[in-house]
Design a protein around this motif. Structure first.
Motif, PDB file in Angstrom:
ATOM      1  N   GLU A  78       0.854  -1.190   0.000  1.00  0.00           N
ATOM      2  CA  GLU A  78       0.000   0.000   0.000  1.00  0.00           C
ATOM      3  C   GLU A  78       0.891   1.241   0.000  1.00  0.00           C
ATOM      4  N   GLN A 106       1.097  -0.840   6.932  1.00  0.00           N
ATOM      5  CA  GLN A 106       0.565  -0.869   5.574  1.00  0.00           C
ATOM      6  C   GLN A 106       0.805  -2.276   5.045  1.00  0.00           C
ATOM      7  N   SER A 107      -0.200  -2.839   4.401  1.00  0.00           N
ATOM      8  CA  SER A 107      -0.086  -4.234   3.990  1.00  0.00           C
ATOM      9  C   SER A 107       0.763  -4.366   2.740  1.00  0.00           C
ATOM     10  N   GLY A 139       0.604 -10.023   5.475  1.00  0.00           N
ATOM     11  CA  GLY A 139      -0.589  -9.607   6.199  1.00  0.00           C
ATOM     12  C   GLY A 139      -0.753  -8.104   6.206  1.00  0.00           C
ATOM     13  N   LYS A 140      -0.945  -7.542   7.392  1.00  0.00           N
ATOM     14  CA  LYS A 140      -1.131  -6.094   7.490  1.00  0.00           C
ATOM     15  C   LYS A 140       0.197  -5.346   7.512  1.00  0.00           C
ATOM     16  N   ARG A 141       1.306  -6.093   7.457  1.00  0.00           N
ATOM     17  CA  ARG A 141       2.626  -5.466   7.451  1.00  0.00           C
ATOM     18  C   ARG A 141       3.226  -5.555   6.054  1.00  0.00           C
ATOM     19  N   GLU A 182       6.018  -1.986  13.746  1.00  0.00           N
ATOM     20  CA  GLU A 182       4.760  -1.261  13.890  1.00  0.00           C
ATOM     21  C   GLU A 182       4.789  -0.470  15.189  1.00  0.00           C
TER      22      GLU A 182
END
Length: 426
Positions: A215, A224-225, A246-248, A273
């Motif tokens: 992203e 940011q995924s 994932g979301k990382r 994060e």
């Protein structure tokens, strides 16, 4: 295919400056070894090129200035500096040697405007020719990273390029006419591709291209995924996900045979994060994950964690002369880390702190044997200290020296650091 006319000669700063090094430097941190002696007095065949974004003052405010390269060559018993500026872009994300017919040239990746150029050394200096120029239509247009390899098995040096911010991956293939055919193999709206790596994980002698789409960048530490994806140009295979984060996401990957088994591995530096009160607490550290051929995308082995939110440089090589490569991770603020595999290279690796007093947003790092003694050195741009540092391993311990110190307080980001033949250095 679109061909581009040669560019006019651009600004070249040619003043050579002796760089501070050795015993003239401030004392190293408490407990650190004394500075190393400079290399042998003989001139070196290889130097360094730093790809930079610089800021200049306009109306009392810092604004992006011309894209800048800085070169360091060891000549006449001292490190000397020269520089090149290109007003067509405001950042060089990478510069590296490109060897092909006609001798070595310098390949650069510029941003805003997004231009890939090849530079030739002439009597008047380095002259750049665009080989790919494009506005990608997003908020930013940037050539972000590149690797050069024989991707099609035809003996030609193809350039794999990652772009911001429309998720572009392209291949620049040399053609019979002496120019390049641009093959855009991927595009994703509102996507940043940060890194390109090339290697052969499955051992079939067909090179794979790896990239890190995510992203759009967030600068506040929120996740940011993103993924790591693979392409097989020689087989005509497009994007496949090899690491699902994932979301990382990851801005740095490395493909190399670090465990010495004769087959490449993929190493992924997963961004940390932050959160908590005020959004400044580290809630997830940086993870260095390893993927082998056939590893499921969600099953990368965590070989190390770093108590930091960013780690944007991984580089591998034999630093201590034992014949076994080490992995260097240069993190945002926690320093430079050396990682060694154990008996099980998929388990946690041995972790050593090389230098806690080294930091930078990108924290560009390079392992290379510039002095040709058969043992590699580590070069690191500590932008926080406005220094370029060189580390040699003596009796198994790193010894630091400063080979270049910036003389002004202008904000500078060192995006990349690469070896370059001195014949290309102004």
């Amino acid at each position: 295919m679109r061909r581009w006319r040669p560019a006019a000669r651009l600004a070249l700063v040619t003043a050579l400056t002796a760089c501070a090094c050795g015993s003239g430097e401030p004392a190293a941190p408490a407990g650190a070894p004394a500075p190393a002696a400079p290399p042998a007095a003989a001139d070196l065949d290889q130097g360094l090129v730093l790809a930079l974004a610089q800021f200049v003052e306009r109306d009392g405010k810092p604004v992006p200035g011309p894209a800048r390269l800085e070169f360091l060559a060891f000549r006449g018993g001292k490190w000397q500096l020269s520089a090149l500026e290109d007003p067509e872009s405001n950042v060089f994300h990478k510069a590296l040697a490109y060897g092909a017919e006609g001798g070595p040239r310098l390949l650069t990746l510029g941003g805003t405007a997004a231009i890939v150029k090849l530079w030739e050394k002439t009597e008047k200096g380095l002259v750049g020719t665009p080989i790919w120029l494009k506005d990608f239509g997003g908020k930013f247009s940037r050539m972000r990273d590149a690797e050069v390899a024989d991707l099609y098995g035809d003996g030609r040096a193809t350039i794999a390029v990652a772009t911001h911010d429309q998720g572009g991956v392209a291949l620049l293939r040399p053609n019979q006419g002496g120019s390049f055919d641009v093959v855009e193999i991927d595009h994703q709206a509102d996507t940043f591709v940060h890194e390109i790596e090339v290697g052969d994980l499955d051992g079939d002698s067909v090179l794979e291209v790896y990239a890190t789409p995510s992203e759009p960048n967030r600068l506040d530490g929120r996740p940011q995924s993103g993924h790591v994806v693979r392409y097989l140009p020689a087989k005509g295979e497009g994007r496949s996900v090899v690491a699902d984060l994932g979301k990382r996401h990851a801005k740095e990957i490395l493909v190399a045979d670090v465990d010495g088994d004769g087959r490449d591995e993929l190493y992924v530096s997963v961004e940390g994060e932050v959160g908590g009160e005020g959004g400044k607490q580290l809630v997830a550290p940086v993870e260095i994950r390893r993927y082998d051929a056939g590893t499921p995308p969600e099953a990368g082995a965590v070989i190390a964690t770093l108590d930091d939110r960013l780690c944007r440089f991984l580089t591998a090589g034999d630093l201590d002369g034992d014949g076994k490569p080490e992995l260097i991770a240069a993190s945002f603020s926690s320093g430079i880390w050396l990682l060694r595999p154990g008996a099980d290279p998929k388990a946690r690796w041995q972790r050593e702190l090389v230098d806690a007093d080294s930091a930078g947003f990108e924290h560009a790092a390079l392992i290379a044997d510039l002095d040709g003694d058969g043992v590699s050195e580590l070069y690191v741009a500590s932008d926080q200290h406005k220094q370029l540092r060189r580390y040699l391993w003596k009796d198994g311990k790193p010894v630091r020296e400063v080979i270049y110190r910036r003389g002004d307080d202008r904000p500078i980001f060192t995006w990349n650091l690469m070896p370059v033949p001195v014949e290309l250095i102004p």
